[in-house]
Write an enzyme that holds these catalytic residues in place. Structure first.
Site, PDB file in Angstrom:
ATOM      1  N   LYS A 235     -13.239 -10.981   8.272  1.00  0.00           N
ATOM      2  CA  LYS A 235     -14.317 -10.029   8.554  1.00  0.00           C
ATOM      3  C   LYS A 235     -15.640 -10.561   8.022  1.00  0.00           C
ATOM      4  CE  LYS A 235     -11.225  -6.493   7.516  1.00  0.00           C
ATOM      5  NZ  LYS A 235     -11.037  -5.503   6.480  1.00  0.00           N
TER       6      LYS A 235
ATOM      7  N   ARG B 205       0.819  -1.213   0.000  1.00  0.00           N
ATOM      8  CA  ARG B 205       0.000   0.000   0.000  1.00  0.00           C
ATOM      9  C   ARG B 205       0.853   1.262   0.000  1.00  0.00           C
ATOM     10  NH1 ARG B 205      -5.065  -1.803   3.895  1.00  0.00           N
ATOM     11  NH2 ARG B 205      -6.471  -2.292   2.176  1.00  0.00           N
TER      12      ARG B 205
ATOM     13  N   GLY C 281     -12.704  -3.916   1.663  1.00  0.00           N
ATOM     14  CA  GLY C 281     -14.100  -3.505   1.796  1.00  0.00           C
ATOM     15  C   GLY C 281     -14.511  -2.537   0.697  1.00  0.00           C
TER      16      GLY C 281
ATOM     17  N   GLY D  38      -6.745  -5.938   1.624  1.00  0.00           N
ATOM     18  CA  GLY D  38      -5.413  -5.633   2.122  1.00  0.00           C
ATOM     19  C   GLY D  38      -4.642  -6.898   2.441  1.00  0.00           C
TER      20      GLY D  38
HETATM   21  P1  ADP Z   1      -8.779  -8.773   3.389  1.00  0.00           P
HETATM   22  O1  ADP Z   1      -7.914  -7.771   4.120  1.00  0.00           O
HETATM   23  O2  ADP Z   1      -8.052  -9.421   2.246  1.00  0.00           O
HETATM   24  O3  ADP Z   1     -10.099  -8.205   3.013  1.00  0.00           O
HETATM   25  P2  ADP Z   1      -9.672  -9.872   5.881  1.00  0.00           P
HETATM   26  O4  ADP Z   1      -9.113  -8.700   6.598  1.00  0.00           O
HETATM   27  O5  ADP Z   1     -11.119 -10.064   5.870  1.00  0.00           O
HETATM   28  O6  ADP Z   1      -9.085  -9.964   4.401  1.00  0.00           O
HETATM   29  O7  ADP Z   1      -9.105 -11.206   6.530  1.00  0.00           O
HETATM   30  C1  ADP Z   1      -7.738 -11.474   6.627  1.00  0.00           C
HETATM   31  C2  ADP Z   1      -7.472 -12.295   7.843  1.00  0.00           C
HETATM   32  O8  ADP Z   1      -8.301 -13.423   7.875  1.00  0.00           O
HETATM   33  C3  ADP Z   1      -6.065 -12.813   7.901  1.00  0.00           C
HETATM   34  O9  ADP Z   1      -5.382 -12.125   8.921  1.00  0.00           O
HETATM   35  C4  ADP Z   1      -6.237 -14.299   8.221  1.00  0.00           C
HETATM   36  O10 ADP Z   1      -5.376 -14.737   9.240  1.00  0.00           O
HETATM   37  C5  ADP Z   1      -7.673 -14.364   8.688  1.00  0.00           C
HETATM   38  N1  ADP Z   1      -8.301 -15.674   8.518  1.00  0.00           N
HETATM   39  C6  ADP Z   1      -8.426 -16.396   7.394  1.00  0.00           C
HETATM   40  N2  ADP Z   1      -9.008 -17.572   7.639  1.00  0.00           N
HETATM   41  C7  ADP Z   1      -9.268 -17.622   8.942  1.00  0.00           C
HETATM   42  C8  ADP Z   1      -9.847 -18.589   9.808  1.00  0.00           C
HETATM   43  N3  ADP Z   1     -10.276 -19.754   9.358  1.00  0.00           N
HETATM   44  N4  ADP Z   1      -9.952 -18.264  11.117  1.00  0.00           N
HETATM   45  C9  ADP Z   1      -9.522 -17.108  11.580  1.00  0.00           C
HETATM   46  N5  ADP Z   1      -8.963 -16.142  10.820  1.00  0.00           N
HETATM   47  C10 ADP Z   1      -8.832 -16.402   9.519  1.00  0.00           C
HETATM   48 MG    MG Z   2      -7.885  -7.140   6.167  1.00  0.00          MG
END
Ligand code: ADP
Ligand code: MG
Length: 400
Positions: A199, A34, A381, A357
């Site tokens: 999330k 980023r 998001g 992210g």
């Molecule tokens: P992004 O930033 O790509 O939108 P999120 O912030 O929603 O993604 O999620 C990223 C996080 O999700 C990572 O830190 C990862 O460790 C966590 N994660 C993925 N699978 C699981 C799981 N089964 N249980 C808990 N956390 C998880």
């Molecule tokens: Mg994230």
């Protein structure tokens, strides 16, 4: 929407709302994607003689200073990438910010401390947000919105501040919007969406809209467990949003009616405890069937059968949008699911957009060449809400 080329910046103080919300381990930046994405617009403004004031949020502090969310490490990395000193202000609208901005010469750059150290940044109350925006506006003569990852937030620096200053969209926002537009207009089919991450509640809502657009939805990561629970399975200690189960049931029913394919994990990698991401010590993961997760285990990645299944479901895609890692990729024991999806995307001839992210960071941390993907968005998001067709406050605010 005006671009920075339409903005008079020479000799003026230009506030750049960037998204420098990078993953940190202590004060170590684990992925600087980023920051790198923010560099071109900042460089361009500095070259044109602007006094550049960069501002961002980092993490989710509770409206007050919190050292673990300081942007100081980011200022150092930004300086390295720009090849020039970046003066760091230890507050956002206080004495440090005022003095640092006042000392800027044309072409110089400062980074303010985390915007979310002020309750006004994220306040629901318009007046409270407005008061903080007023204080930010007093620092600058013009505003450039370039923090794509935050445009879905009705926050002071994203939404209220541009209304108070001559404003334009930075290059990153222009690029991001250009790519995502392709996914909302006539998209090449099959259009496959892969969703994961942590999330859950943020992401369940978008499925509602994707059901009308995508041909196939692959669900991994933490949100998968709410789906498995909705199908009546025990999910043990896995991430679960019970209050979302009725909504998920409705999605599953609607998908069936509309002929949209939902693909859920058939096996998961589980462990008794969430891994210690700092220590990175080996854990004792086991593979269990997705419909037989023991009560004392937590699902932390998609299993080997699911990886094969997902790869097969991606093989014939013409367009793929991927948001959210398939597991806790920050620990090597739970990174294989995310790695498998990334590889499947590279193997497929589809136009692939990676949003989020952590997803974007995962691709780079796991050693993939980011240029091999169609587009890696800096917004999680934000990209989801754009695809939903929602009005994004930070984009609306940049309209003339
Ligand atoms: P992004 O930033 O790509 O939108 P999120 O912030 O929603 O993604 O999620 C990223 C996080 O999700 C990572 O830190 C990862 O460790 C966590 N994660 C993925 N699978 C699981 C799981 N089964 N249980 C808990 N956390 C998880
Ligand atoms: Mg994230």
């Amino acid at each position: 929407m005006k671009t920075i080329d339409d903005l008079d910046v020479a000799g003026r103080r230009v506030f750049v709302r960037a998204d420098l919300n990078v993953p940190l381990a202590g004060d170590e930046i684990t992925d600087d994607g980023r920051i790198r994405a923010a560099v071109p617009t900042i460089t361009k403004l500095a070259e044109r003689g602007a006094k550049v004031i960069v501002a961002s949020h980092l993490g989710r502090p509770k409206g007050a200073p919190d050292p673990q969310f300081s942007l100081r490490p980011v200022a150092a990395r930004l300086g390295e990438l720009l090849g020039k000193d970046v003066a760091f202000a230890t507050d956002t609208v206080g004495d440090s910010a005022k003095a640092t901005v006042a000392a800027l010469a044309d072409g110089e750059v400062t980074l303010l401390e985390n915007l979310r150290f002020n309750a006004g940044e994220t306040a629901k109350d318009d007046a409270e947000r407005g008061a903080f925006a007023d204080a930010l506006a007093a620092l600058a003569d013009a505003y450039v919105g370039d923090g794509f990852g935050a445009v879905h937030r009705k926050h002071a620096s994203v939404y209220d501040l541009p209304a108070r200053l001559p404003h334009a969209a930075g290059g990153l926002i222009a690029t991001e919007v250009g790519v995502l537009k392709k996914l909302t207009e006539d998209v090449a089919r099959p259009y496959v969406v892969v969703l994961g991450g942590a999330k859950v509640s943020d992401k369940l809502g978008v499925i509602d809209h994707l059901l009308g657009k995508a041909d196939r939805l692959l669900i991994g990561g933490g949100m998968a467990y709410t789906f498995l629970a909705a199908q009546g399975h025990e999910v043990g200690k896995s991430l679960l949003q019970e209050d979302q189960i009725p909504a998920v049931k409705e999605y599953l029913a609607r998908a069936e009616k509309q002929g949209v394919e939902f693909v859920l994990p058939v096996d998961v990698v589980a462990a008794p405890d969430f891994p210690d991401l700092k220590a990175q010590a080996p854990t004792h993961p086991v593979v269990v069937a997705a419909d037989a997760i023991p009560a004392d285990l937590e699902g932390l990645d998609i299993g080997p059968e699911t990886r094969k299944l997902f790869a097969a479901k991606l093989a014939d895609a013409a367009t793929v949008f991927w948001n959210g890692p398939m597991g806790v990729f920050e620990h090597p024991d739970y990174a294989d699911g995310t790695r498998a999806v990334a590889r499947a995307l590279l193997d497929s001839p589809a136009f692939t957009v990676v949003g989020g992210g952590d997803s974007a960071a995962a691709v780079r941390i796991l050693g993939f060449d980011e240029n091999a993907f169609g587009h890696i968005s800096t917004g999680g998001g934000a990209s989801l809400e754009y695809l939903e067709g929602k009005t994004l406050p930070g984009l609306a605010a940049l309209e003339d």
